[in-house]
Scaffold this motif. Structure first.
Motif: not given
Length: 146
Positions: A34-42
């Motif tokens: 989830g943290v990795g996926v959150l980095i993508l939109p940022l």
């Protein structure tokens, strides 16, 4: 460009929802994912924002150069069937513009013209660097406003 930004915005919202769902599960592997996926939109928002900002800055310079009559005239240069300027003609144009730039390197107009000449010659990396220089010099000329 607006449609692309809107589609990317929608995609970033979906990725954000997935990321928070994974983080909210509490499972260590899912939280990490989830943290990795959150980095993508940022990261995506940052890339889109800087690209749009640069596009507006380049458009501003192009408009100013057009209004001042300083755009490169490439209408008479020989072209390939693809529409690109023939390499020899682009290289000759570049040499002319390079001499202008070397005579006045602190002028945003000569930097802009050099960026365009690099682009016509097919050197996109140097064209981007020179356009960034032109934007910075023009901004400084206007008093540093962003």
């Amino acid at each position: 460009m607006t449609a692309l930004v809107l589609v990317l915005g929608f995609y970033f919202v979906l990725l954000g929802r997935i990321a928070f769902s994974l983080i909210g599960s509490g499972k260590p592997a899912a939280v990490g994912l989830g943290v990795g996926v959150l980095i993508l939109p940022l990261l995506g928002v940052w890339i889109v924002a800087t690209s749009v900002r640069a596009a507006f800055a380049h458009q501003h310079l192009a408009r100013r150069m057009h209004d001042e009559g300083g755009e490169l005239d490439v209408s008479d240069l020989p072209r390939r069937p693809s529409g690109r300027i023939e390499k020899a003609a682009a290289d000759e144009l570049f040499e002319q513009v390079k001499a202008e730039f070397e005579a006045d390197p602190e002028n945003w107009r000569t930097s802009y013209r050099a960026a365009r000449a690099y682009d016509y010659a097919g050197d996109r990396t140097r064209a981007r660097e020179m356009m960034k220089r032109a934007v910075d010099l023009e901004r400084a000329e206007r008093g540093g406003s962003r």
